[in-house]
Scaffold this motif. Structure first.
Motif, PDB file in Angstrom:
ATOM      1  N   PHE A 106     -57.992 -57.041 -10.310  1.00  0.00           N
ATOM      2  CA  PHE A 106     -56.807 -57.881 -10.091  1.00  0.00           C
ATOM      3  C   PHE A 106     -56.921 -59.198 -10.851  1.00  0.00           C
ATOM      4  O   PHE A 106     -55.941 -59.650 -11.468  1.00  0.00           O
ATOM      5  N   TYR A 136     -56.192 -58.682 -14.417  1.00  0.00           N
ATOM      6  CA  TYR A 136     -54.737 -58.563 -14.574  1.00  0.00           C
ATOM      7  C   TYR A 136     -54.083 -59.946 -14.637  1.00  0.00           C
ATOM      8  O   TYR A 136     -53.213 -60.204 -15.486  1.00  0.00           O
ATOM      9  N   SER A 163     -49.611 -61.515  -3.543  1.00  0.00           N
ATOM     10  CA  SER A 163     -49.709 -61.115  -4.951  1.00  0.00           C
ATOM     11  C   SER A 163     -50.689 -59.955  -5.120  1.00  0.00           C
ATOM     12  O   SER A 163     -50.428 -59.010  -5.875  1.00  0.00           O
ATOM     13  N   HIS A 179     -49.678 -56.049  -6.142  1.00  0.00           N
ATOM     14  CA  HIS A 179     -50.284 -55.413  -7.320  1.00  0.00           C
ATOM     15  C   HIS A 179     -50.886 -54.061  -6.932  1.00  0.00           C
ATOM     16  O   HIS A 179     -50.691 -53.060  -7.645  1.00  0.00           O
ATOM     17  N   ARG A 223     -48.131 -51.545  -6.366  1.00  0.00           N
ATOM     18  CA  ARG A 223     -47.516 -51.137  -7.634  1.00  0.00           C
ATOM     19  C   ARG A 223     -48.405 -50.155  -8.395  1.00  0.00           C
ATOM     20  O   ARG A 223     -47.918 -49.261  -9.086  1.00  0.00           O
ATOM     21  N   GLU A 224     -49.725 -50.334  -8.243  1.00  0.00           N
ATOM     22  CA  GLU A 224     -50.674 -49.452  -8.926  1.00  0.00           C
ATOM     23  C   GLU A 224     -50.930 -48.168  -8.138  1.00  0.00           C
ATOM     24  O   GLU A 224     -51.682 -47.305  -8.596  1.00  0.00           O
TER      25      GLU A 224
END
Length: 294
Positions: free
Chosen positions: A6, A9, A77, A81, A84-85
């Protein structure tokens, strides 16, 4: 490790600053440790109830609402993430509400106090550390730039002919800030003095340590705190206070709010409007002192 992935990213895709990434890392490691010690759960199996317990524990330990809110923002956040992954089936942050934070006005230092500090000749001498320290305060107050922006500022970012500095802000957004003649002259004098020190400064970074290495966060905090102590009794004495002072001074002298927004590098006008409250409070104070019916 999913935390490391993360953070990578955030660094490469979101282009967050090293300071912001470090804050995210600190929050996530604290949360991970809490989950392991309290529930023996990995981060991918956390639910709403676990996050809620974490928040309650922080508040019981008298962590401020602001800090708790920031940690929850980090978790939002992070789990957004992961969702979404496809690494988690359900986002545990969906139902979590941050504690209400009381509105606080930005803390700033009065112009008169900064004039005493910077112009009286009492607090600075001609040695390199002293000249550098004064430039740090002059630059923060004279441009309103953030701490991270100051640390990354290079000599090549200064346009002496155009009287501007080029600043790389959050998410690599570039902006141009005008500088006054006094600050421009001090920048020239500082760079000349730095050259005489024969530092091996290959990075081209403007602000350096006594030995010529790039300046770091704690050094700037130490400089600002130690000098502001001479003229201000307020508890908060940080580089960001000088940014607030810059914005408040502009607003009090009639600067357009949209112009201040661009100078500060704010993404939205809402972030800048907080300074209008300081201006209103100042007008109220003047009214109470000067009007016979006050």
């Amino acid at each position: 490790m999913i935390i490391a992935q993360f953070l990578t990213y955030l660094q490469h895709e979101k282009r967050y600053s090293p300071h912001t990434i470090q804050s995210y890392k600190t929050d996530l490691l604290q949360f991970s440790e809490y989950m392991q010690q309290t529930f023996e759960l990995p981060l991918t199996e956390v639910g709403y109830v676990h996050v809620r317990n974490f928040m309650v524990t922080l508040l019981e330990e008298h962590v401020s609402e602001n800090s708790v809110g920031r940690k929850l923002s980090t978790l939002r956040s992070f789990y957004k993430h992961l969702s979404r992954e496809g690494l988690i089936p359900v986002n545990p942050m969906t139902l979590v509400k941050a504690p209400k934070v009381p509105k606080r006005l930005p803390v700033f230092v009065d112009d008169q106090k900064l004039d005493v500090l910077l112009d009286s000749g009492e607090f600075f001498d001609d040695t390199f550390p002293s000249v550098r320290d004064k430039l740090v305060i002059e630059t923060l107050f004279g441009t309103g730039m953030r701490l991270a922006e100051l640390l990354s500022l290079k000599e090549s970012d200064i346009d002496f002919y155009g009287a501007t500095v080029r600043v790389l802000g959050k998410r690599n957004k570039e902006r141009i800030i005008p500088i006054g003649k006094v600050l421009g002259d001090q920048l020239k004098a500082y760079i000349d003095l730095k050259t005489l020190q024969n530092f091996n400064n290959k990075t081209g970074v403007l602000i350096v340590t006594d030995k010529g290495a790039p300046a770091y966060t704690k050094l700037i905090y130490r400089i600002v705190t130690s000098y502001l102590t001479n003229v201000s009794t307020q508890d908060k004495k940080s580089p960001h206070v000088l940014r607030h002072s810059y914005a408040t001074s502009l607003l009090n002298r009639g600067a357009d709010l949209n112009a201040i927004k661009e100078l500060l590098g704010h993404a939205s006008l809402a972030a800048t409007q907080v300074y209008t409250h300081n201006s209103v409070e100042r007008l109220k104070s003047i009214y109470k002192q000067a009007h016979p019916k006050a």
